[in-house]
Write a protein that holds these residues in place. Structure first.
Motif, PDB file in Angstrom:
ATOM      1  N   UNK A 192       0.822  -1.213   0.000  1.00  0.00           N
ATOM      2  CA  UNK A 192       0.000   0.000   0.000  1.00  0.00           C
ATOM      3  C   UNK A 192       0.855   1.262   0.000  1.00  0.00           C
ATOM      4  N   UNK A 193       1.915   1.280   0.776  1.00  0.00           N
ATOM      5  CA  UNK A 193       2.753   2.487   0.832  1.00  0.00           C
ATOM      6  C   UNK A 193       3.561   2.649  -0.454  1.00  0.00           C
ATOM      7  N   UNK A 194       3.955   1.552  -1.034  1.00  0.00           N
ATOM      8  CA  UNK A 194       4.627   1.605  -2.341  1.00  0.00           C
ATOM      9  C   UNK A 194       3.699   2.231  -3.384  1.00  0.00           C
ATOM     10  N   UNK A 195       2.448   1.793  -3.401  1.00  0.00           N
ATOM     11  CA  UNK A 195       1.497   2.323  -4.385  1.00  0.00           C
ATOM     12  C   UNK A 195       1.255   3.821  -4.164  1.00  0.00           C
ATOM     13  N   UNK A 233       3.208   6.034  -2.660  1.00  0.00           N
ATOM     14  CA  UNK A 233       4.411   6.800  -3.029  1.00  0.00           C
ATOM     15  C   UNK A 233       4.485   6.970  -4.548  1.00  0.00           C
ATOM     16  N   UNK A 234       4.123   5.924  -5.271  1.00  0.00           N
ATOM     17  CA  UNK A 234       4.096   6.005  -6.729  1.00  0.00           C
ATOM     18  C   UNK A 234       3.050   7.018  -7.190  1.00  0.00           C
ATOM     19  N   UNK A 235       1.849   6.979  -6.572  1.00  0.00           N
ATOM     20  CA  UNK A 235       0.797   7.938  -6.895  1.00  0.00           C
ATOM     21  C   UNK A 235       1.263   9.360  -6.617  1.00  0.00           C
ATOM     22  N   UNK A 236       1.932   9.543  -5.489  1.00  0.00           N
ATOM     23  CA  UNK A 236       2.428  10.862  -5.134  1.00  0.00           C
ATOM     24  C   UNK A 236       3.456  11.356  -6.150  1.00  0.00           C
ATOM     25  N   UNK A 237       4.359  10.470  -6.517  1.00  0.00           N
ATOM     26  CA  UNK A 237       5.413  10.850  -7.456  1.00  0.00           C
ATOM     27  C   UNK A 237       4.843  11.194  -8.831  1.00  0.00           C
ATOM     28  N   UNK A 238       3.888  10.390  -9.299  1.00  0.00           N
ATOM     29  CA  UNK A 238       3.391  10.554 -10.665  1.00  0.00           C
ATOM     30  C   UNK A 238       2.297  11.605 -10.782  1.00  0.00           C
ATOM     31  N   UNK A 239       1.590  11.885  -9.675  1.00  0.00           N
ATOM     32  CA  UNK A 239       0.446  12.801  -9.763  1.00  0.00           C
ATOM     33  C   UNK A 239       0.469  13.868  -8.664  1.00  0.00           C
ATOM     34  N   UNK A 240       0.338  13.452  -7.423  1.00  0.00           N
ATOM     35  CA  UNK A 240       0.031  14.381  -6.334  1.00  0.00           C
ATOM     36  C   UNK A 240       1.093  15.453  -6.146  1.00  0.00           C
ATOM     37  N   UNK A 281       0.945   3.073  11.185  1.00  0.00           N
ATOM     38  CA  UNK A 281       0.606   3.136   9.757  1.00  0.00           C
ATOM     39  C   UNK A 281       0.259   4.561   9.348  1.00  0.00           C
ATOM     40  N   UNK A 282      -0.463   5.263  10.224  1.00  0.00           N
ATOM     41  CA  UNK A 282      -0.850   6.642   9.906  1.00  0.00           C
ATOM     42  C   UNK A 282       0.373   7.530   9.723  1.00  0.00           C
ATOM     43  N   UNK A 283       1.417   7.280  10.506  1.00  0.00           N
ATOM     44  CA  UNK A 283       2.654   8.047  10.358  1.00  0.00           C
ATOM     45  C   UNK A 283       3.273   7.827   8.982  1.00  0.00           C
ATOM     46  N   UNK A 284       3.044   6.648   8.400  1.00  0.00           N
ATOM     47  CA  UNK A 284       3.557   6.372   7.051  1.00  0.00           C
ATOM     48  C   UNK A 284       2.663   7.028   5.998  1.00  0.00           C
ATOM     49  N   UNK A 285       1.344   6.878   6.159  1.00  0.00           N
ATOM     50  CA  UNK A 285       0.410   7.475   5.189  1.00  0.00           C
ATOM     51  C   UNK A 285       0.548   8.992   5.129  1.00  0.00           C
ATOM     52  N   UNK A 286       0.649   9.620   6.316  1.00  0.00           N
ATOM     53  CA  UNK A 286       0.532  11.079   6.388  1.00  0.00           C
ATOM     54  C   UNK A 286       1.729  11.726   7.065  1.00  0.00           C
ATOM     55  N   UNK A 304       3.427  10.608   0.804  1.00  0.00           N
ATOM     56  CA  UNK A 304       2.218   9.868   0.443  1.00  0.00           C
ATOM     57  C   UNK A 304       1.021  10.831   0.461  1.00  0.00           C
ATOM     58  N   UNK A 305       0.358  10.995   1.618  1.00  0.00           N
ATOM     59  CA  UNK A 305      -0.841  11.825   1.719  1.00  0.00           C
ATOM     60  C   UNK A 305      -0.641  12.918   2.761  1.00  0.00           C
ATOM     61  N   UNK A 306      -1.541  13.929   2.758  1.00  0.00           N
ATOM     62  CA  UNK A 306      -1.467  15.000   3.764  1.00  0.00           C
ATOM     63  C   UNK A 306      -1.979  14.543   5.126  1.00  0.00           C
ATOM     64  N   UNK A 307      -3.034  13.725   5.119  1.00  0.00           N
ATOM     65  CA  UNK A 307      -3.648  13.289   6.373  1.00  0.00           C
ATOM     66  C   UNK A 307      -4.529  12.083   6.091  1.00  0.00           C
TER      67      UNK A 307
END
Length: 547
Positions: free
Chosen positions: A223-226, A228-235, A253-258, A264-267
């Motif tokens: 999930x974190x790999x995906x 990070x890829x989304x962030x790199x290619x789009x976000x 996990x939340x510390x990794x997501x946000x 990865x994500x903002x929150x």
């Protein structure tokens, strides 16, 4: 670090129930546009728009058949573009709901690209494993053409996407880029923590009739790999807000997501304080109140452990939750207003980005419909049938649970005024209006200076005026009390003390008498008793440390 989404207040719109402009009983985009001035008056910065994409509406739009078309009952892309333009004119940003864990089975991908979905052979002549769906029944459905089962963690009409497939991921990234180039301001990502599955697909621990799939689909191996890829290619290419609905997430996990630097994500939205605490009767279903010590312990944990590491989302209700004042406060005529203001104070003074769900600013309550026929939610209806037919719960107990936490409590039409159907529609609404709209509606709230609406407006304005509310460090207070939720925020030479009485009784509290000075920022009572909190009283007082 200053970022606009940290300083914003978000307002969630559930389009089907917000405002109907053409009398067909279903809310629409023009209806939203017509009420943008109302939201500007409230002072919010961002609209989170629940799905408006083309959909068969099996799950009210969370089953998408075309990501780049607008659902015909909601309007047209031209009307969407006008809404976006008018919102931006009012300095209101639009964040779209992104649903990419699954699509509708009517999406062209399901017919043309079966490799974009998760298929498995039968096991011993039955489903590939014992997983149950979130909406009742097994999580697998058989397809004769493929002679295999496909996975659906929700409705059979919501097949899960196979994120292991790189071509699928690239299609999703192209679609996201298309929307961002159109000018939207970010994404709220539906059940994003579920996009990576354990590829062994083992049986889950039995929970009722089926095995629990959550340990194998939430926070999965890639999930974190995906992301990070989304962030790199789009976000990362846009100045936007991203929030992930992270079912089953933990602090780590939340510390990794946000995380501040995890890319990865903002929150994220976590669910511990709205789903995992309190006594349950069966599955998620309950009619029991949530004890304050459990609620406080959970919220404090997320405040403390994410400090300086990741950003919080602050909320008590949304389209999947019961009404906050009914669940956490007291929606009786005597205490509804004061307890709604208390809950708002408690949440908005914490560290994180606050979310307001449509009607929350009016103190809208649970619907308390008496008959299952009055409910429309697929999860509610399926659970009612499954549990009662299998003798797992009585009809009376199940109806009490539905009245307490059923999702349709949040989905009754927005209460605009005293006219028929609360001013939501001139036609027949898709779900009944809460009968209490004659006493709870926006038109009356805007006339009453002491209304819940203006209290929310004041909270939002205070957030813009006092940086300590956005950036101050959170410290718990009075953690042994069973009736009071208290904490302070600390920033430089300032301290903000927040105290909330969660009961209908007066209670002793000397926090404000223990020190001199202090400026009252907000309270839901005009007068106070020394050393006493009135029923559901909330106070936020700002102190300068040198005083």
């Amino acid at each position: 670090m200053k970022q606009w989404w940290k300083e914003s207040v978000v307002y969630q719109i559930y389009p089907k129930s917000f405002a109907d402009s053409n009398g067909d009983g279903i809310g629409d985009i023009v209806g939203i546009t017509e009420h943008l001035d109302y939201l500007k008056e409230l002072g919010i910065d961002v609209i989170w728009l629940s799905p408006v994409y083309e959909s068969p509406q099996d799950d009210n739009g969370y089953d998408i058949s075309d990501y780049q078309k607008i659902y015909k009952e909601y309007g047209t892309m031209e009307e969407f573009d006008r809404m976006l333009l008018e919102a931006h004119k009012r300095d209101i940003k639009i964040v779209m709901d992104l649903v990419v864990n699954h699509t509708s089975d009517e999406h062209k991908w399901f017919k043309e690209h079966p490799e974009y979905y998760i298929w498995k052979d039968a096991k011993d002549g039955k489903e590939p494993n014992n997983w149950g769906s979130n909406f009742g029944g097994p999580a697998w459905s058989y397809d004769e053409k493929m002679d295999q089962y496909y996975l659906h963690c929700f409705s059979p009409k919501q097949p899960d996407l196979n994120w292991e497939n790189e071509a699928l991921r690239n299609e999703i990234y192209e679609m996201m880029t298309w929307w961002l180039d159109k000018g939207i301001d970010g994404f709220r990502m539906d059940v994003i923590s579920m996009i990576s599955k354990d590829q062994n697909f083992p049986d889950g621990e039995l929970n009722g009739l089926y095995g629990d799939h959550q340990p194998f689909v939430c926070n999965g191996p890639r999930v974190h790999e995906f992301l990070k890829e989304m962030n790199e290619k789009v976000l990362s290419k846009y100045d936007i807000m991203t929030v992930g609905e992270a079912i089953g997430t933990t602090i780590e996990e939340a510390k990794k997501y946000a995380g501040e630097d995890t890319n990865e994500l903002n929150m994220v939205f976590q669910f511990e304080h709205v789903e995992e605490i309190g006594e349950k009767i069966i599955g998620k279903w309950t009619d029991k109140p949530i004890p304050l010590p459990e609620l406080r312990s959970c919220l404090n944990k997320w405040q403390l452990e994410l400090e300086g590491k990741a950003w919080n989302s602050l909320y008590l209700d949304n389209h999947d939750r019961p009404r906050a004042v009914s669940r956490y406060g007291n929606d009786s005529p005597m205490y509804r207003v004061v307890s709604a203001k208390m809950l708002a104070t408690c949440i908005h003074m914490m560290k994180g980005t606050p979310y307001i769900y449509q009607g929350e600013e009016l103190g809208m309550t649970n619907a308390y419909f008496d008959h299952i026929e009055d409910y429309k939610d697929i999860e509610t209806i399926n659970a009612y049938r499954e549990y009662i037919e299998n003798g797992l719960i009585t009809e009376e107990d199940m109806m009490n649970c539905i009245k307490t936490i059923g999702r349709d409590n949040a989905r009754t039409p927005m209460q605009w005024d005293k006219t028929k159907h609360a001013g939501f529609t001139t036609g027949t609404p898709w779900i009944s209006v809460n009968p209490n709209y004659l006493g709870i509606n926006a038109k009356d709230a805007l006339k009453e200076k002491d209304s819940i609406f203006y209290y929310y407006k004041e909270l939002i304005a205070l957030r813009k005026k006092h940086p300590i509310i956005v950036h101050g460090v959170f410290e718990p207070l009075l953690e042994s009390r069973k009736d009071i939720y208290a904490y302070k925020r600390v920033s430089g030479d300032q301290e903000l003390i927040v105290v909330c009485n969660f009961t209908e009784h007066e209670t002793k509290c000397g926090l404000f008498e223990e020190r001199a000075g202090g400026k009252r920022l907000i309270s839901n009572y005009k007068t106070h008793k020394k050393g006493i909190l009135k029923p559901y009283e909330a106070r936020a007082v700002l102190y300068e440390k040198n005083i």
